[in-house]
Enzyme design. Sequence first.
Site, PDB file in Angstrom:
ATOM      1  N   ARG A 209      -5.220  10.436   4.242  1.00 16.55           N
ATOM      2  CA  ARG A 209      -4.169  11.423   4.532  1.00 16.55           C
ATOM      3  C   ARG A 209      -3.107  11.454   3.448  1.00 16.55           C
ATOM      4  O   ARG A 209      -2.524  12.487   3.174  1.00 16.55           O
ATOM      5  CB  ARG A 209      -3.481  11.003   5.833  1.00 16.55           C
TER       6      ARG A 209
ATOM      7  N   CYS B  78      -5.060  12.637  12.940  1.00 17.78           N
ATOM      8  CA  CYS B  78      -5.846  11.418  12.782  1.00 17.78           C
ATOM      9  C   CYS B  78      -5.691  10.603  14.053  1.00 17.78           C
ATOM     10  O   CYS B  78      -5.044  11.041  15.003  1.00 17.78           O
ATOM     11  CB  CYS B  78      -5.403  10.635  11.561  1.00 17.78           C
TER      12      CYS B  78
ATOM     13  N   LYS C 109       0.844  -1.213   0.000  1.00 14.27           N
ATOM     14  CA  LYS C 109       0.000   0.000   0.000  1.00 14.27           C
ATOM     15  C   LYS C 109       0.870   1.251   0.000  1.00 14.27           C
ATOM     16  O   LYS C 109       0.672   2.159  -0.800  1.00 14.27           O
ATOM     17  CB  LYS C 109      -0.897  -0.012   1.239  1.00 14.27           C
ATOM     18  N   ASN C 110       1.852   1.295   0.921  1.00 17.44           N
ATOM     19  CA  ASN C 110       2.594   2.537   1.112  1.00 17.44           C
ATOM     20  C   ASN C 110       3.657   2.796   0.041  1.00 17.44           C
ATOM     21  O   ASN C 110       4.279   3.857   0.037  1.00 17.44           O
ATOM     22  CB  ASN C 110       3.209   2.575   2.512  1.00 17.44           C
TER      23      ASN C 110
ATOM     24  N   ARG D  68       0.308  14.573  13.331  1.00 19.91           N
ATOM     25  CA  ARG D  68       0.827  14.378  11.980  1.00 19.91           C
ATOM     26  C   ARG D  68       0.914  15.662  11.149  1.00 19.91           C
ATOM     27  O   ARG D  68       0.225  15.820  10.137  1.00 19.91           O
ATOM     28  CB  ARG D  68       0.025  13.289  11.262  1.00 19.91           C
ATOM     29  N   PRO D  69       1.774  16.595  11.556  1.00 22.53           N
ATOM     30  CA  PRO D  69       1.942  17.827  10.779  1.00 22.53           C
ATOM     31  C   PRO D  69       2.654  17.555   9.446  1.00 22.53           C
ATOM     32  O   PRO D  69       3.203  16.469   9.248  1.00 22.53           O
ATOM     33  CB  PRO D  69       2.825  18.688  11.682  1.00 22.53           C
ATOM     34  N   ILE D  70       2.649  18.558   8.537  1.00 18.55           N
ATOM     35  CA  ILE D  70       3.356  18.393   7.252  1.00 18.55           C
ATOM     36  C   ILE D  70       4.408  19.486   7.062  1.00 18.55           C
ATOM     37  O   ILE D  70       4.789  19.814   5.949  1.00 18.55           O
ATOM     38  CB  ILE D  70       2.383  18.346   6.047  1.00 18.55           C
ATOM     39  N   ASP D  71       4.862  20.056   8.194  1.00 17.04           N
ATOM     40  CA  ASP D  71       5.840  21.148   8.106  1.00 17.04           C
ATOM     41  C   ASP D  71       7.095  20.748   7.325  1.00 17.04           C
ATOM     42  O   ASP D  71       7.659  21.556   6.580  1.00 17.04           O
ATOM     43  CB  ASP D  71       6.209  21.640   9.513  1.00 17.04           C
ATOM     44  N   GLN D  72       7.532  19.512   7.465  1.00 17.11           N
ATOM     45  CA  GLN D  72       8.762  19.083   6.781  1.00 17.11           C
ATOM     46  C   GLN D  72       8.553  18.950   5.267  1.00 17.11           C
ATOM     47  O   GLN D  72       9.479  19.181   4.490  1.00 17.11           O
ATOM     48  CB  GLN D  72       9.266  17.748   7.355  1.00 17.11           C
TER      49      GLN D  72
ATOM     50  N   ASP E 209       4.371   0.514  12.128  1.00 17.16           N
ATOM     51  CA  ASP E 209       3.194  -0.134  11.525  1.00 17.16           C
ATOM     52  C   ASP E 209       3.038  -1.593  11.942  1.00 17.16           C
ATOM     53  O   ASP E 209       2.054  -2.237  11.561  1.00 17.16           O
ATOM     54  CB  ASP E 209       3.255  -0.032   9.990  1.00 17.16           C
TER      55      ASP E 209
ATOM     56  N   ARG F 263      -8.861  -0.631   4.060  1.00 20.32           N
ATOM     57  CA  ARG F 263      -7.909   0.367   3.540  1.00 20.32           C
ATOM     58  C   ARG F 263      -6.546  -0.248   3.271  1.00 20.32           C
ATOM     59  O   ARG F 263      -5.784   0.279   2.463  1.00 20.32           O
ATOM     60  CB  ARG F 263      -7.718   1.502   4.568  1.00 20.32           C
TER      61      ARG F 263
END
Length: 430
Positions: free
Chosen positions: A91, A115, A22-23, A120-124, A305, A397
């Site tokens: 996400r 979530c 999946k990933n 889970r920020p996306i600053d990077q 995971d 999922r």
Amino acid sequence: MDTLLIDGGRPLRGIVPISGAKNASLPILIGTIVAPGEHRLANVPDLVDTSSMLSLLGRIGCPSLVGDVTRIDTSRVAFCEAPYDLVRKMRASVLALGPLLARCGEAHVSLPGGCAIGVRPIDQHLKGLEALGCRFELEGGYVHGRVDKLRGTEFRFDCVTVTGTENVLMAAVIAEGTTVLENAAAEPEVEDLAAFLSGCGARIEGAGTSRIVVHGVPTLRPPPTAHRILPDRIEAGTYLVAGVITQGNVRCEGVRPSDLAPVLDVLRTAGAQIECGEDWVSAGADGRVRAVDVETAPHPGFPTDMQAQLMALLSLAKGSSRVKETIFENRFMHAAELGRLGAQIHIEGNLATVTGQPHLSGATVMATDLRASASLVLAGLAAGGRTEILRLYHLDRGYERLVEKLRAVGAEVVRGQEGRPKFAVNAAVA
Ligand code: EPU
């Protein structure tokens, strides 16, 4: 709503074919837009998340046809937006940011928000893309990104981020000049994305390590042969734990054993019997495993995971185990549900102390996220009696044909309907 009914306590034995990851599929599916043309991808798993990513591709104007080989036509991109209704479902839609900026010079991506497993920020993601020349504004719940010309840069991630590394990589491949990414994620899924992009003509060195060097090229084109998505190491790890927790033996075929090394090391330490071939791994046990102490870490450490699934196993181990979660701040939601089956887990901050029990017994439980659901399935397979897992959609999922694969190795498992009575009156009594 669908539920999963498991009659546990049976040793699972047999072979489970492992699906594509999946990933790895998610970044590669959206990464196709960086190389305009007709793409073919093999081994894309049939999951709700991959369908969501194909819907996103459809929304931006790239039609697809799903089959043994999935075809995506990225000749034309008409829209450069990942809307809230898709991002909130998945996400990983945030992975559209880098590819859209690379392809269109513009991207409007709904902010994913937190979530069940953390903030889970996306600053990077944003800092890395800014280093390549992108500018961002946050407005109306969206990240609005623009770039005139992507330029190679040196960038060091403040923390290891898988999708952050993928987003920046997908833009860097067509930047002018060389980009050096330090403290990059070394996960096999990042390596697979790099292999796909290299097949499109990108020049990438060091993928699969923490230092990735990208020599930008002006354009990319679809690879001449279909890229095959790498096998899902987390799906495989989950079925291997199923073999061990039920004191049976499960052989996962079509895997890359080296990707599973951190999981196999822990299972071996716990006393499981592990065997490996070129493209298969088997795991089983004759009795209860031993307690182990584990700490999650970026690859090649023990994967977050697999933390929930391992915790299910340790709930039945001899002795007391300590599990430290270092990646996500809120990834112990399964502990309370495992408790409903009889597990003894004490949480303090990011440390769980699991006191192994001789038995678990079936109960109705509710899943909060994908891997938490997987841990409840594993515990239910080992528990005596019937377990019902609510909110089955989390499993859809990330686990392709879960019920079919489990039944093939001897599990008593069916999909049920929430609220339907489970206990029929015995005809002899009524
Ligand atoms: N982080 C930041 N800033 C950022 C990005 C991340 O602070 O800009 C933090 C996160 O909050 C977290 C840590 O860094 O604490 C690691 O997060 P990462 O970005 O690596 O996670 P992700 O890329 O959002 C992917 C997988 C997850 C997996 C993690 C960690 C995909 C689509 N998702 O998420 O998979 O848990 O890496 O390995 O690749 C799953 O499959 O069940 C799943 C959750």
